[in-house]
Write a protein that holds these residues in place. Structure first.
Motif, short mmCIF file in Angstrom:
data_model
loop_
_atom_site.label_atom_id
_atom_site.label_comp_id
_atom_site.label_asym_id
_atom_site.label_seq_id
_atom_site.Cartn_x
_atom_site.Cartn_y
_atom_site.Cartn_z
N LEU A 289 0.93 -1.13 0.06
CA LEU A 289 0.07 -0.05 -0.05
C LEU A 289 0.67 1.32 0.07
N HIS A 290 2.08 1.05 -0.10
CA HIS A 290 3.00 2.30 0.00
C HIS A 290 3.91 2.35 -1.29
N TYR A 291 4.51 3.52 -1.19
CA TYR A 291 5.54 3.89 -2.48
C TYR A 291 6.70 4.62 -1.93
N GLY A 292 7.65 4.92 -2.81
CA GLY A 292 8.66 5.87 -2.44
C GLY A 292 9.63 5.58 -3.42
N LYS A 293 10.67 6.37 -3.24
CA LYS A 293 12.17 6.55 -4.00
C LYS A 293 13.04 5.39 -3.23
N VAL A 294 13.87 4.76 -3.63
CA VAL A 294 14.64 3.98 -2.66
C VAL A 294 15.95 5.04 -2.65
N ARG A 295 15.97 5.50 -1.33
CA ARG A 295 16.88 6.39 -0.87
C ARG A 295 18.30 6.06 -0.45
N ALA A 296 17.96 4.87 -0.11
CA ALA A 296 19.43 4.25 0.46
C ALA A 296 19.22 2.60 0.56
#
Ligand code: GDP
Length: 478
Positions: A289-296
């Motif tokens: 249910l979540h999203y994002g940009k792989v920061r590290a």
């Protein structure tokens, strides 16, 4: 594709409350700022003589469908292994011993981090991945969410104890999943160890050793004394070779969540196991249910890395929330798209919960409309036990007068939930909690929807206060 209820009303030039009522008659409970599905919107619109045009095919977006893989692009990948077995037969000790056998960490002098899974490099150059949570519970939980992560199950059986209840359970779970089993007969250092007995007992359950003409690999080990560990690992790698496990490393990554948590400093942190493709730092992903940009990205040795190929476990930062173990992650072209998919899924989930929770209020809502000349006080009542529920319901109903009707839109036992708040919001009700509290989400939603929640622990106080409210509802008399 979805549309917010107030937006739909606005576009049709209809009152929002009318649209909400229409939705209720369809069995859909939604507030003005919630979104409804295309299909539902179309039905409502048709009742007002409108047609709804479909803009995007959301399902496409959500499925993020798995495309066919060209055989030529596939390359061998390491096996992913789960260790199972009866309690105290040595699962944890074996996982530790295996960790120690890792050549790569010896070279780097590194300490392995507990991120939920780790990779072991063998002297032969082969690599095997182990999930850090032994036992069939985690395995089955993941499978229940549609995640088949494990390629091989290692069944640990203590040679001094033999087949026990959870040994049988583990076999059942592995078989149900269609995952091959390798048996590690453990604790062979013990004087009372009897590996032959283990073999006999397991043969009776269909796991017949190769030397007895069967096709199950048995390895004798001592996890504690670190005997036979390397042989065992090489046999695992061999079994994997027979299985011809392959994946295309040159494509956008997808895989599953192994574990996830909220870190005070770093925010949501999730260990992802890449099943195909290569995950890069900076990739946009949708993850449950979540999203994002792989920061590290951090590997199982605590080292920062920029990319992770098939069968590599990595801990990632940058997600919008904490995903559930077993949830699938998929790399999408950009963060906006990832966000769209995640938000769509969240709406879907909320709607599914809403449909589950409503139903009873419909008749009462319409009754309410028909009796419009009567003033009403709508109440959602939640109490701690059946006794207080009955007592409070009776007392409240008795408060109804000729002029003001008390309407219990819902009565129930247990904490005040989000669905209680939504119901109250949709029916202009107040919530009365007797010896119960709202959960955190319900409390936040109540603030957002401006729903009044009142708490009591004495029936008399509740009745007095509601009487007061009813007086306030009455027309002033002159
Ligand atoms: P789990 O419940 O299956 O994870 O079992 P553990 O790994 O916690 O082991 C249970 C107990 O058995 C511990 O006291 C271990 O030290 C002991 N143990 C594990 N492996 C061996 C072994 O190979 N030999 C002996 N003698 N003891 C072992």
């Amino acid at each position: 594709e979805t549309i917010q209820v107030d937006e739909l009303a606005k576009r049709m030039g209809v009152k929002v409350s009318d649209v909400i009522m229409k939705l209720m008659s369809l069995g859909v409970m939604a507030t003005a700022n919630q979104s409804i599905d295309y299909d539902v919107a179309a039905i409502v619109a048709s009742e007002y003589g409108f047609e709804v045009e479909k803009k995007a095919v959301a399902e496409d977006l959500v499925q993020v469908s798995e495309e066919e893989e060209d055989e030529a692009n596939l390359e061998p990948r390491p096996p992913v292994v789960t260790v199972m077995g009866h309690v105290d037969h040595g699962k944890t000790t074996l996982l530790d011993a295996i960790r120690h056998a890792d050549v790569a960490s010896k070279e780097a002098g590194g300490i392995t981090q507990h991120i939920g899974a780790y990779q072991v490099t063998l002297p032969s150059g082969n690599t095997v991945v182990f999930l850090d949570t032994p036992g069939h519970e985690a395995f089955t939980q993941m499978r229940a969410r549609g995640a088949q992560v494990t390629d091989i199950v290692v069944l640990v059986v203590a040679a001094d104890d033999g087949v026990m209840a959870q040994t049988r359970e583990a076999i059942d779970h592995a078989k149900a999943a269609g995952v091959p089993i390798i048996v590690a007969v453990n604790k062979i250092d013990k004087p009372e160890a009897n590996p032959d007995r283990v073999k006999t007992e397991l043969s009776e359950l269909g796991l017949v050793p190769e030397e007895w003409g069967g096709d199950t690999i048995f390895v004798e080990v001592s996890a504690k004394k670190k005997i036979g560990i390397e042989d065992f690992l090489e046999l695992l790698a061999l079994q994997a070779e027979v299985m011809e496990l392959k994946a295309n490393p040159n494509r956008p990554a997808r895989g599953h969540v192994i574990e996830a948590r909220l870190d005070k400093g770093r925010g949501p942190v999730a260990t992802l196991l890449v099943s195909k493709g290569t995950l890069h730092k900076g990739d946009a992903i949708v993850c449950g249910l979540h999203y994002g940009k792989v920061r590290a990205m951090i590997n199982d040795r605590g080292k920062r890395i920029d990319e992770a190929g098939p069968s590599t476990p990595v801990e990632v930062q940058g997600l919008s929330g904490v995903p559930e173990p077993g949830a699938e992650f998929v790399v999408l072209p950009d963060e906006k798209k990832a966000r769209e998919v995640a938000e769509y899924r969240q709406r879907k989930q909320r709607e599914a919960e809403l449909v589950k929770s409503q139903k009873m209020s419909l008749e009462t809502m319409f009754q309410r409309l028909q009796e419009q000349e009567v003033k009403e006080l709508n109440i959602v009542l939640k109490t701690d036990v059946q006794g207080s529920l009955e007592a409070m319901s009776d007392a409240l109903r008795k408060l109804s007068t000729h002029d003001v009707k008390i309407n219990l839109v819902r009565t129930g036992i247990g904490a005040i939930s989000e669905s209680d708040v939504l119901l109250a919001s949709a029916s202009d009700a107040i919530i009365v909690g007797f010896n119960v509290r709202p959960n955190a989400q319900a409390k936040a939603l109540a603030e957002q929807e401006k729903v009044d929640i009142r708490f009591y622990d004495v029936i008399y106080h509740a009745i007095e206060e509601i009487k007061q409210a009813m007086v306030g509802l009455l027309e002033p008399e002159y």
